[in-house]
Design an enzyme around this catalytic site. Structure first.
Site, PDB file in Angstrom:
ATOM      1  N   GLU A  46     -21.513  -7.935   3.743  1.00 58.55           N
ATOM      2  CA  GLU A  46     -20.916  -7.899   3.008  1.00 58.55           C
ATOM      3  C   GLU A  46     -19.708  -7.275   3.307  1.00 58.55           C
ATOM      4  O   GLU A  46     -18.915  -6.073   3.630  1.00 58.55           O
ATOM      5  CB  GLU A  46     -20.922  -6.678   1.886  1.00 58.55           C
ATOM      6  CG  GLU A  46     -20.230  -7.435   0.224  1.00 58.55           C
ATOM      7  CD  GLU A  46     -21.021  -6.741  -0.325  1.00 58.55           C
ATOM      8  OE1 GLU A  46     -21.746  -5.505  -0.329  1.00 58.55           O
ATOM      9  OE2 GLU A  46     -20.035  -6.473  -1.374  1.00 58.55           O
ATOM     10  N   ASP A 111     -14.274   9.714   3.547  1.00 62.64           N
ATOM     11  CA  ASP A 111     -12.656   9.020   2.595  1.00 62.64           C
ATOM     12  C   ASP A 111     -11.939  10.679   2.317  1.00 62.64           C
ATOM     13  O   ASP A 111     -13.001  11.015   0.917  1.00 62.64           O
ATOM     14  CB  ASP A 111     -13.655   8.586   1.258  1.00 62.64           C
ATOM     15  CG  ASP A 111     -12.324   7.967   0.428  1.00 62.64           C
ATOM     16  OD1 ASP A 111     -11.035   8.170   0.972  1.00 62.64           O
ATOM     17  OD2 ASP A 111     -12.714   7.378  -0.521  1.00 62.64           O
ATOM     18  N   ASP A 113      -8.986  11.956  -0.234  1.00 63.85           N
ATOM     19  CA  ASP A 113      -7.912  11.100  -0.960  1.00 63.85           C
ATOM     20  C   ASP A 113      -7.181  13.122  -1.328  1.00 63.85           C
ATOM     21  O   ASP A 113      -6.750  13.497  -1.607  1.00 63.85           O
ATOM     22  CB  ASP A 113      -8.956  10.673  -1.879  1.00 63.85           C
ATOM     23  CG  ASP A 113      -7.646   9.945  -3.091  1.00 63.85           C
ATOM     24  OD1 ASP A 113      -7.695   8.555  -2.650  1.00 63.85           O
ATOM     25  OD2 ASP A 113      -6.359  10.193  -3.022  1.00 63.85           O
ATOM     26  N   CYS A 130       4.155  13.799   0.026  1.00 66.00           N
ATOM     27  CA  CYS A 130       5.187  13.926   1.412  1.00 66.00           C
ATOM     28  C   CYS A 130       4.971  14.098   1.960  1.00 66.00           C
ATOM     29  O   CYS A 130       3.879  14.981   2.976  1.00 66.00           O
ATOM     30  CB  CYS A 130       6.469  14.833   0.014  1.00 66.00           C
ATOM     31  SG  CYS A 130       5.752  16.261   0.117  1.00 66.00           S
ATOM     32  N   CYS A 133       2.854  18.180   2.053  1.00 66.76           N
ATOM     33  CA  CYS A 133       1.563  18.018   1.547  1.00 66.76           C
ATOM     34  C   CYS A 133       1.114  17.035   2.603  1.00 66.76           C
ATOM     35  O   CYS A 133      -1.068  17.007   2.947  1.00 66.76           O
ATOM     36  CB  CYS A 133       0.872  17.258   0.537  1.00 66.76           C
ATOM     37  SG  CYS A 133       1.460  16.066  -0.082  1.00 66.76           S
ATOM     38  N   ARG A 165      -2.284   7.404  -0.114  1.00 58.51           N
ATOM     39  CA  ARG A 165      -2.246   8.777  -0.017  1.00 58.51           C
ATOM     40  C   ARG A 165      -3.683   9.955   0.642  1.00 58.51           C
ATOM     41  O   ARG A 165      -3.945  10.463   0.250  1.00 58.51           O
ATOM     42  CB  ARG A 165      -2.697   8.897  -1.735  1.00 58.51           C
ATOM     43  CG  ARG A 165      -3.859   8.451  -2.473  1.00 58.51           C
ATOM     44  CD  ARG A 165      -3.489   8.595  -3.457  1.00 58.51           C
ATOM     45  NE  ARG A 165      -5.018   7.673  -3.865  1.00 58.51           N
ATOM     46  CZ  ARG A 165      -5.124   7.668  -5.611  1.00 58.51           C
ATOM     47  NH1 ARG A 165      -4.429   7.844  -6.034  1.00 58.51           N
ATOM     48  NH2 ARG A 165      -6.082   7.103  -5.775  1.00 58.51           N
ATOM     49  N   ASP A 306     -15.097  13.355  -0.373  1.00 58.75           N
ATOM     50  CA  ASP A 306     -15.953  12.727  -1.587  1.00 58.75           C
ATOM     51  C   ASP A 306     -16.950  11.767  -0.749  1.00 58.75           C
ATOM     52  O   ASP A 306     -17.389  10.807  -0.171  1.00 58.75           O
ATOM     53  CB  ASP A 306     -15.012  11.452  -1.873  1.00 58.75           C
ATOM     54  CG  ASP A 306     -15.671  10.526  -3.168  1.00 58.75           C
ATOM     55  OD1 ASP A 306     -17.175  11.273  -3.578  1.00 58.75           O
ATOM     56  OD2 ASP A 306     -15.299  10.454  -3.697  1.00 58.75           O
ATOM     57  N   HIS A 315     -22.171   1.656  -0.115  1.00 56.70           N
ATOM     58  CA  HIS A 315     -20.656   1.352  -0.611  1.00 56.70           C
ATOM     59  C   HIS A 315     -19.459   1.343   0.431  1.00 56.70           C
ATOM     60  O   HIS A 315     -19.339   0.739   1.470  1.00 56.70           O
ATOM     61  CB  HIS A 315     -20.545   3.335  -0.299  1.00 56.70           C
ATOM     62  CG  HIS A 315     -19.494   4.079  -1.552  1.00 56.70           C
ATOM     63  ND1 HIS A 315     -18.322   2.945  -1.908  1.00 56.70           N
ATOM     64  CD2 HIS A 315     -20.402   4.422  -2.517  1.00 56.70           C
ATOM     65  CE1 HIS A 315     -17.954   4.131  -2.968  1.00 56.70           C
ATOM     66  NE2 HIS A 315     -18.704   5.003  -3.178  1.00 56.70           N
ATOM     67  N   LEU A 317     -15.969   0.385   1.287  1.00 53.61           N
ATOM     68  CA  LEU A 317     -14.555   1.028   1.765  1.00 53.61           C
ATOM     69  C   LEU A 317     -13.651   0.061   1.966  1.00 53.61           C
ATOM     70  O   LEU A 317     -13.674  -1.006   3.024  1.00 53.61           O
ATOM     71  CB  LEU A 317     -14.782   2.311   3.279  1.00 53.61           C
ATOM     72  CG  LEU A 317     -13.768   2.941   2.740  1.00 53.61           C
ATOM     73  CD1 LEU A 317     -13.378   3.652   1.881  1.00 53.61           C
ATOM     74  CD2 LEU A 317     -14.087   4.103   4.256  1.00 53.61           C
ATOM     75  N   HIS A 324      -2.232  -2.040   1.420  1.00 48.39           N
ATOM     76  CA  HIS A 324      -2.267  -1.546   0.032  1.00 48.39           C
ATOM     77  C   HIS A 324      -1.217  -2.104  -0.754  1.00 48.39           C
ATOM     78  O   HIS A 324       0.010  -2.195  -0.699  1.00 48.39           O
ATOM     79  CB  HIS A 324      -1.741   0.531   0.023  1.00 48.39           C
ATOM     80  CG  HIS A 324      -2.447   0.734  -1.013  1.00 48.39           C
ATOM     81  ND1 HIS A 324      -1.875  -0.016  -2.253  1.00 48.39           N
ATOM     82  CD2 HIS A 324      -3.146   1.746  -0.905  1.00 48.39           C
ATOM     83  CE1 HIS A 324      -2.343   1.633  -3.153  1.00 48.39           C
ATOM     84  NE2 HIS A 324      -3.136   2.087  -2.487  1.00 48.39           N
TER      85      HIS A 324
HETATM   86 ZN   LIG Z   1       4.053  16.735  -1.429  1.00 54.12          ZN
END
Ligand SMILES: [Zn+2]
Ligand code: SF4
Lengths: 425, 515
Positions: A46, A111, A113, A130, A133, A165, A306, A315, A317, A324
């Site tokens: 699919e 996944d 996030d 950024c 992180c 992200r 997740d 599911h 993905l 994006h």
């Molecule tokens: Zn950051």
């Protein structure tokens, strides 16, 4: 090279170009056919397209690479998702008897996030990221990649930047693709350490003995922790942040540290004090399980999966090499050999790579190109090869090629083993 | 063909062969002929046993003494085998009950009868396998190690062990993968090496060492592997039995009986909404404070405050609302009006969320496992993570936060203590029941809580008027004592059947296809 030149309003103009001249169809088809070993593996897969205005088309499927190409060039999807391999062609799911249309296999996927880390990062929130992180993603990849290979014995892991992200992992080994729902959820739970929702303060609790998987993960976290958390996130700097950390400790240590912190302002030293306090307590108390410092490190740095995405066979993905729509960045494979240098902001946007092509096609040329396709695929194919090679997409396609080669090699190895076995009979 | 008149004598030898061990792997279908009365009585008793297993599993942690004690009581009262030695002297002294051998025969035959009744649909199979596995795990764990080994031998169960060298190399890892292991325990025990897929429960909880896709299982946990085998075989067998089902279904004596047996399993079905359309949207706010269990009250509050719920919350709360009687239109209106107050506009809602709500009501898609979640499901599956508000507050909230919440709901300090004690003992549903009692000002809820919708119904019953309540109160068993009172009522066909009690049932084994 700046990304500010991506404007989502241009997406409708850029997508046709991308799908006509840049999308790596042949690698993509090679990937999802898995050597053509099982019948209809590609045909029963699919795909789902998100079109303009969030129109969502599920249960697409294609019989050949050519078919896929044509459809993608016609629909120009804003986003492509990959689902399961079904018992029948997904495009015909309405015509088969109800109950018989079933998801059979899919890669084991993960996944991660950044929004799930909102309670533990101070630099950004929600969809923003950024370079500070981003370390969280690096840690996540290191920990999961090791565990999936060493603990679970998988070999073919494709790590992909989601385009905004987070990151995705596609475990492509045959054994992984065949896992049951129960097995997927067991793997995901084995890999989950941070537990609890909005109603839980303390989300990591360790107990004796510390499982080898956790020790191994701690090695990774410790490698990054000081630089990332104490320096980068200033975990023990501001009052609010200090309070949050201390709330994860028992009363007596908390008070002791509050006292010390009145005079000690240096965050590194503060962390040392915290560790010492915890260790002292550990030696005075006989009962095991005093791992408060480790628990803090894990709560702040351990990958947050997740689980629901990993559990389901059906599911969907987001596909590698999909765009994006918000950032315009391509979902590209990540090279683990240079993981620490990976910079999400350097990932090419669709506008960039389209610019990198000599010049955009004129309408006439575009038409010719289509004719070209119909008549002599050969030359069209060669054209495309040249096309992506002159853009910054090239190195990511190469990475994808290497990944596919490795899979082909182990498939060959498997087949040799099998035929050797047969000879013995 | 199936009810050939041919009789088989079961020799003593065969009996010994079949019933030589107190635990069975159920490899051989029963060979003897059996009367309809016995058929029915055995089946009903086993169903009672399986229901007891299910109920106890909801209320107790399966490894606790309480669980074992209660289950043991069920075994004795229903006459199933529990003892290890056949016909020991004590049992012949209390000659009143059935002998050990009779019990084993009952265990054997009743298991195979329920296979017939429970092979018919995916749901039934899943339920049956789950209960039989719990039953098997309990019984296997209760065996002395000598009998465990004997059981493995008898059933030809062999698993690969690792060499002493390998064990030595992995010593540290093996020690830190199991609770309470030392170097000596590792040295003394055998370790089995199996693909991790065969030991999912141990993998899930990280109770086993994993390397290269293999789980290294200490002998003390061998039940996991055996159980995995048990499940694989049983599910294969059920699929095979299902294929011979048309023959069974054409038998007019068996068919009503089997149907009845299989209907008895689910208890109350909260997806059938008797009160559909009786709740108006304006009532939800007051109802959430008065009659919602804590889990739903929390979800409702979060939805009102954030104008959004993530997937897990939408499912748990949406199905609950369906269960209390919201119509599809009401549900759509309810969710839409809340979501569009937040970041989602009406258009996006219709595109991204309306589908799944219609799905819950069975209007889209074909898969229909959309019954409201039971407490067990809420407590055990899909725990909340970052940004989630679903789950069971008694299970998933920090005790400190739970305490604050209960205080804000003005519960008495004494009551809160009691609740927190139950939570500490991991009796989440009992804690919830206590909460029910305290908020409804009664001493004894008079029911055994296992479903959020049940909580709601009981609350409405209490708040709605006295008559019905009185009647209910006549069933005094509290909490877990009533596991066997949930029993399937006597089959409707019983009357009719007793008159033909002498009827021969023919060979049971003819229903079980060979592989
Ligand atoms: Zn950051
Ligand atoms: S015990 Fe059941 S009804 Fe009560 S809060 Fe938990 S899940 Fe909800």
């Amino acid at each position: 090279m700046s990304t500010s030149d991506y404007d989502s309003a241009c997406l409708p103009d850029l997508l046709p170009l991308y799908y006509r001249r840049l999308f790596p169809y042949s690698q993509y088809y090679r990937w999802l056919s898995y050597g053509g070993v099982s019948k209809n593996y590609f045909q029963n897969r699919e795909f789902s397209f998100t079109l303009k205005d969030d129109i969502y088309v599920r249960y697409q499927s294609f019989s050949t690479q050519n078919d896929l190409e044509k459809e993608m060039q016609k629909m120009n999807p804003y986003k492509i998702d990959i689902g399961a391999v079904y018992s029948h062609r997904p495009s015909q799911h309405n015509t088969v008897k109800s109950g018989t249309f079933q998801a059979l296999e899919k890669e084991l996927v993960f996944d991660i996030d950044m929004t799930d880390y909102d309670d533990v990062r101070s630099c950004c929130s929600a969809a923003d990221i950024c370079s500070k992180c981003w370390t969280l993603m690096t840690i996540a990849i290191r920990i999961l990649d090791r565990a999936l290979r060493e603990d679970f014995g998988f070999q073919h892991l494709l790590w992909v930047y989601s385009g905004r992200r987070g990151v995705h992992c596609w475990v492509c080994d045959e054994a992984a693709r065949k896992l049951s729902v129960a097995a997927r959820s067991a793997v995901a739970e084995y890999l989950s350490l941070v537990k609890g929702g909005e109603e839980t303060v303390k989300k990591v609790v360790l107990s004796d003995p510390i499982h080898p998987f956790i020790s191994q993960s701690l090695v990774v976290v410790e490698h990054y922790f000081l630089q990332y958390a104490i320096v980068g996130q200033d975990l023990l700097g501001s009052k609010a942040s200090v309070d949050k950390v201390l709330s994860l400790l028992p009363e007596d240590i908390l008070h002791e540290l509050l006292n010390t912190y009145q005079t000690e302002k240096n965050p590194m030293k503060r962390w040392e004090h915290l560790r010492t306090a915890v260790h002292q307590k550990r030696t005075t108390i006989k009962k095991g399980g005093q791992y408060f410092d480790k628990e803090i490190m894990l709560q702040y740095c351990y990958p947050r999966l997740d689980v629901n995405v990993s559990k389901g066979v059906n599911h969907l993905l987001k596909s590698p090499f999909s765009v994006h729509p918000k950032t315009g960045r391509i979902s590209v494979p990540i090279d683990l050999k240079t993981l620490d240098k990976f910079d999400p902001f350097k990932v090419p946007t669709i506008s960039l790579i389209c610019e990198e092509l000599d010049k955009p096609l004129t309408a006439e040329e575009a038409e010719e190109e289509v004719k070209d396709k119909e008549n002599e695929t050969e030359s069209g194919e060669r054209r495309k090869l040249r096309d992506y090679k002159q853009t910054s997409l090239a190195k990511y396609v190469k990475l994808f090629d290497q990944f596919l080669d490795a899979m082909a090699r182990s498939r060959k190895g498997e087949m040799l083993k099998k035929s050797d076995l047969q000879k013995e009979f | 063909m199936l009810f050939s008149g041919r009789k088989k004598k079961v020799t003593l030898n065969q009996q010994n062969e079949l019933y030589g061990h107190c635990l069975q792997f159920y490899c051989q279908p029963p060979l003897e002929n059996i009367s309809l009365t016995e058929f029915e009585a055995f089946a009903v008793d086993r169903l009672k046993l399986l229901k007891a297993v299910e109920n106890l599993g909801v209320s107790y942690v399966k490894t606790t003494e309480q669980y074992k004690k209660k289950l043991y009581a069920e075994f004795s009262s229903l006459g199933f085998p529990h003892r290890e030695e056949a016909d020991d002297s004590s049992s012949s002294k209390n000659q009143t009950g059935p002998t050990e051998c009779e019990k084993r025969r009952k265990d054997h035959i009743s298991h195979f009868i329920l296979r017939l009744a429970y092979c018919q649909t995916e749901d039934l199979r899943r339920w049956f396998i789950q209960q039989e596995m719990d039953l098997f795990r309990y019984r296997f764990n209760e065996l002395h190690s000598k009998y465990k080994t004997e059981f493995l031998h008898k059933n030809n169960l062999k698993y690969d062990t690792i060499s002493p060298d390998e064990k030595d190399n992995l010593k540290e890892q093996l020690i830190s993968s199991s609770f309470g292991f030392s170097g000596t325990t590792v040295a003394e025990q055998d370790f089995y090496k199996v693909p991790f897929q065969d030991a999912l429960d141990l993998v899930r909880t990280r109770k086993v060492y994993l390397k290269g896709g293999y789980a290294y299982i200490p002998h003390q946990d061998i039940v996991t592997i055996v159980l995995n085998d048990f499940r694989t075989r049983l599910s294969k067998a059920l699929a095979l039995t299902a294929r011979s089902l048309p023959a069974v279904q054409s038998d007019e004596r068996l068919q009503p009986l089997l149907n009845h047996l299989s209907h008895a399993y689910v208890g109350q079905d909260y997806s059938i909404q008797k009160n559909i359309g009786k709740v108006s949207l304006e009532q939800i706010d007051p109802l959430s404070a008065k009659s919602f269990p804590l889990c739903m009250r929390q979800l409702h509050k979060a939805l009102r405050e954030n104008h959004h719920l993530r997937h897990g919350g939408r499912m748990q709360y949406g199905l609950f609302l369906k269960g209390i009687g919201l119509t599809l239109d009401q549900a759509l209106q309810f969710w839409r009006s809340e979501f569009i107050k937040g970041k989602v506009d009406a258009d996006k809602f219709d595109k991204a969320y309306a589908y799944s709500i219609r799905h819950m009501f069975g209007k889209e898609g074909k898969r229909t496992d959309y019954t409201p979640y039971s407490c067990m499901k809420v407590i055990l599956s899909n725990p909340p993570s970052q940004g989630d508000f679903h789950g069971c507050p008694f299970r998933h909230a920090d005790p400190e936060l739970l305490k604050q919440k209960l205080q804000s709901y003005k519960l008495s300090p004494g009551g809160i203590m009691q609740i927190l004690d139950l939570v500490k003992g991991m009796h989440y549903q009992l804690a919830c029941q206590k909460y029910f009692e305290l908020t409804h000002n009664i001493d004894d809820a008079g029911f055994s809580l296992n479903h959020p919708n049940q909580y709601f119904m009981e609350s409405q019953k209490l708040l709605g008027g006295g008559k019905e309540v009185k009647k209910e109160a006549e069933i005094p068993q509290k909490g877990q004592e009533n596991t066997s009172s949930n029993d399937p009522s006597v089959p409707p066909s019983r009357q009719h059947n007793t008159t033909q009690a002498v009827d021969d049932m023919g060979d049971l084994d003819s229903y079980f296809l060979d592989e």
